[in-house]
Design an enzyme around this catalytic site. Structure first.
Site, PDB file in Angstrom:
ATOM      1  N   ARG A 198       0.830  -1.149  -0.212  1.00 50.74           N
ATOM      2  CA  ARG A 198      -0.066   0.025   0.260  1.00 50.74           C
ATOM      3  C   ARG A 198       0.988   1.210   0.092  1.00 50.74           C
ATOM      4  NH1 ARG A 198      -2.620  -4.105   1.661  1.00 50.74           N
ATOM      5  NH2 ARG A 198      -4.687  -4.249   1.740  1.00 50.74           N
ATOM      6  N   GLY A 247      -1.823 -12.247  -4.871  1.00 51.17           N
ATOM      7  CA  GLY A 247      -2.894 -11.230  -4.744  1.00 51.17           C
ATOM      8  C   GLY A 247      -3.156 -10.092  -4.799  1.00 51.17           C
ATOM      9  N   ARG A 286      -6.913 -18.327  -8.799  1.00 51.53           N
ATOM     10  CA  ARG A 286      -7.087 -17.491  -7.113  1.00 51.53           C
ATOM     11  C   ARG A 286      -8.686 -16.422  -7.997  1.00 51.53           C
ATOM     12  NH1 ARG A 286      -2.991 -14.856  -3.236  1.00 51.53           N
ATOM     13  NH2 ARG A 286      -4.777 -14.759  -2.397  1.00 51.53           N
ATOM     14  N   SER A 318     -13.361  -9.416   3.271  1.00 52.41           N
ATOM     15  CA  SER A 318     -11.756  -9.175   2.602  1.00 52.41           C
ATOM     16  C   SER A 318     -11.311  -7.836   1.894  1.00 52.41           C
ATOM     17  CB  SER A 318     -11.618  -9.853   0.576  1.00 52.41           C
ATOM     18  OG  SER A 318     -10.899  -9.678   0.090  1.00 52.41           O
ATOM     19  N   GLN A 350      -9.133  -7.328   0.421  1.00 53.49           N
ATOM     20  CA  GLN A 350      -7.996  -6.395  -0.866  1.00 53.49           C
ATOM     21  C   GLN A 350      -9.284  -6.233  -1.354  1.00 53.49           C
ATOM     22  OE1 GLN A 350      -6.018  -9.969  -2.366  1.00 53.49           O
ATOM     23  NE2 GLN A 350      -4.668 -10.009  -0.372  1.00 53.49           N
ATOM     24  N   ASP A 391      -4.113 -14.782   8.083  1.00 54.11           N
ATOM     25  CA  ASP A 391      -2.780 -15.598   7.357  1.00 54.11           C
ATOM     26  C   ASP A 391      -2.249 -16.321   8.396  1.00 54.11           C
ATOM     27  OD1 ASP A 391      -2.776 -14.005   4.570  1.00 54.11           O
ATOM     28  OD2 ASP A 391      -2.354 -12.434   5.414  1.00 54.11           O
ATOM     29  N   LYS A 408      -6.652 -18.782  -1.379  1.00 56.78           N
ATOM     30  CA  LYS A 408      -5.096 -18.741  -0.772  1.00 56.78           C
ATOM     31  C   LYS A 408      -3.962 -19.065  -1.804  1.00 56.78           C
ATOM     32  CE  LYS A 408      -5.607 -16.098   3.001  1.00 56.78           C
ATOM     33  NZ  LYS A 408      -6.038 -14.094   2.546  1.00 56.78           N
ATOM     34  N   ARG A 417      -5.190 -23.539   1.184  1.00 57.90           N
ATOM     35  CA  ARG A 417      -4.143 -23.784   2.254  1.00 57.90           C
ATOM     36  C   ARG A 417      -4.721 -24.824   3.610  1.00 57.90           C
ATOM     37  NH1 ARG A 417      -2.162 -17.541   3.696  1.00 57.90           N
ATOM     38  NH2 ARG A 417      -0.876 -17.967   2.238  1.00 57.90           N
ATOM     39  N   ARG A 448       3.930 -19.079   3.175  1.00 56.96           N
ATOM     40  CA  ARG A 448       3.353 -19.471   4.773  1.00 56.96           C
ATOM     41  C   ARG A 448       3.609 -20.891   4.762  1.00 56.96           C
ATOM     42  NH1 ARG A 448       2.559 -14.482   5.919  1.00 56.96           N
ATOM     43  NH2 ARG A 448       1.367 -13.310   4.256  1.00 56.96           N
TER      44      ARG A 448
END
Length: 427
Positions: A25, A92, A120, A166, A168, A312, A339, A343, A385
């Site tokens: 950002r 993403g 995605r 979300s 995003q 996350d 993700k 995951r 991750r």
């Protein structure tokens, strides 16, 4: 690659890399602000580098000094058409936020991603941005990448209720709304990380937040700033977990971001009985030094509005659950399935192959502990991750070797992860 096993203890002090969400950002807002922005503490992982390169391709001058990134902002009207598709790599965040920003430009652009990103769903942003008047098209029903964005300089404001929690999607709409005449209102399903809202205000913009409702009037102009990015709690999470589950460990993590929309992990650690303390708390910068040491953990339930605040960190929380007495239930986390990889499946596959008693559910996992872990040959599935979770899990292995395929995925968010592990290792 072969991972370290049979850890005796991890001890020492560490500074984790800059926060990935804030780094993205900071670059975006620096590029669309007017005047110069100087960023200290930027994460230089592959995801953020993809965002930087995208803005260079859009005509923004960005260069590095010894300890900072300097951006000569061009304002919303100063971006230039890219001469080639913009490659978002594995990110993403880059794809969704840039789609929102570019929805209000007077040119078309194609956004590409790697194999993982190309699986995605982008329909979650194409729907609201199309309602605003932009034209976006991906592949199939879920609008998978590559994504073509045909901007519209006369976007319409919308009232939009997010169907998923979300940050995003929220951020994509906010970036479009900053360039739109009139008031756009967003109603969140659950509270999500608020870095975009905070950065709008930090760059001189205005918006109104009342609970789960965000209102923003456009168009607005932003001014360049000097920023100091705290360490990434999502990266610190792996060392926090290691400190809690490797016997004899005692770790201090400096300058870790503690934005309240991100601190669900810290609450979970406390509920599980983990020994964690806060030092050098800086409320203005939302950062602190965190100290953890080996602890006896207990199973708990994790669900509801806590999930977006630790989404996350759930892979490493699942690892903690394997070393906790009793059963840990993770629910309401179906977002994990879209993700970098699925995951839920990846975590249960990897930890299950290493001997954990863990089962996948439709929206989470059930883990029964405490269980010893053993060697196995596993893969990151291209997910950073999953890779770091596996490396921490391997530290507990007493029998067998842990080999990790596609370990390079860790470079996405933590290029020096294995160097930092060496620094903390004590024989």
């Amino acid at each position: 690659m072969k991972l370290k096993t049979k850890a005796k203890a991890l001890r020492g002090r560490l500074r984790v890399p800059g926060d990935k969400s804030i780094s993205h950002r900071a670059v975006i807002f620096g590029a669309i602000a007017e005047g110069q922005t100087v960023i200290h503490g930027l994460l230089r992982g592959q995801d953020v580098l993809a965002t930087i390169q995208a803005f260079r391709d859009l005509g923004v001058t960005i260069y590095e000094s010894a300890d900072s990134l300097i951006i000569e902002g061009r304002g919303f009207k100063g971006l230039k058409p890219a001469q080639k598709p913009l490659d978002m790599g594995n990110s993403g965040t880059s794809m969704r936020l840039l789609a929102g920003l570019l929805a209000a430009q007077d040119f078309s652009v194609q956004l590409l991603g790697d194999d993982s990103l190309s699986r995605r769903p982008m329909d979650r942003i194409t729907i609201p941005l199309s309602l605003m008047g932009a034209e976006l098209s991906g592949q199939g029903e879920k609008e998978l990448p590559p994504l073509i964005v045909k901007g519209c300089q006369e976007l319409r404001p919308i009232h939009y209720q997010l169907p998923v929690a979300s940050a995003q999607v929220k951020s994509a709409i906010l970036l479009a709304a900053l360039q739109t005449q009139g008031e756009t209102v967003i109603l969140e399903k659950e509270l999500t990380r608020n870095h975009t809202e905070e950065m709008i205000e930090q760059f001189g913009g205005k918006l109104s937040v009342a609970g789960k409702q965000i209102s923003i009037k456009g168009p607005q102009r932003l001014q360049g700033q000097t920023l100091q990015i705290p360490g990434d709690l999502s990266s610190a999470a792996f060392w926090l977990a290691a400190g809690l589950i490797v016997p004899g460990s005692d770790l201090v993590l400096e300058n870790v971001g503690i934005n309240p929309t991100r601190t669900g992990l810290l609450e979970v650690i406390e509920k599980m009985g983990g020994r964690i303390s806060y030092q050098a708390v800086d409320k203005d910068r939302q950062a602190a030094t965190l100290k953890v040491s080996y602890s006896t953990l207990k199973g708990i339930e994790i669900s509801g509005d806590l999930i977006p605040r630790l989404i996350d960190e759930l892979p490493v929380i699942a690892l903690l659950a394997t070393q906790a007495q009793g059963t840990t239930y993770i629910r309401d986390a179906q977002e994990l399935r879209v993700k970098e990889t699925d995951r839920i499946q990846a975590v249960t596959d990897v930890l299950g192959q290493m001997g954990a008693d863990i089962q996948a559910t439709e929206d989470g996992m059930v883990t029964r502990g405490k269980t010893p872990l053993h060697g196995a040959a596993v893969s990151t599935c291209g997910d950073h991750r999953i890779g770091m979770m596996t490396a921490i899990a391997a530290l507990l292995v007493e029998e067998g070797q842990v080999t990790l395929e596609r370990a390079e995925a860790i470079l996405t968010s933590y290029p020096d992860f294995f160097k930092d592990l060496e620094r903390l290792w004590h024989d």
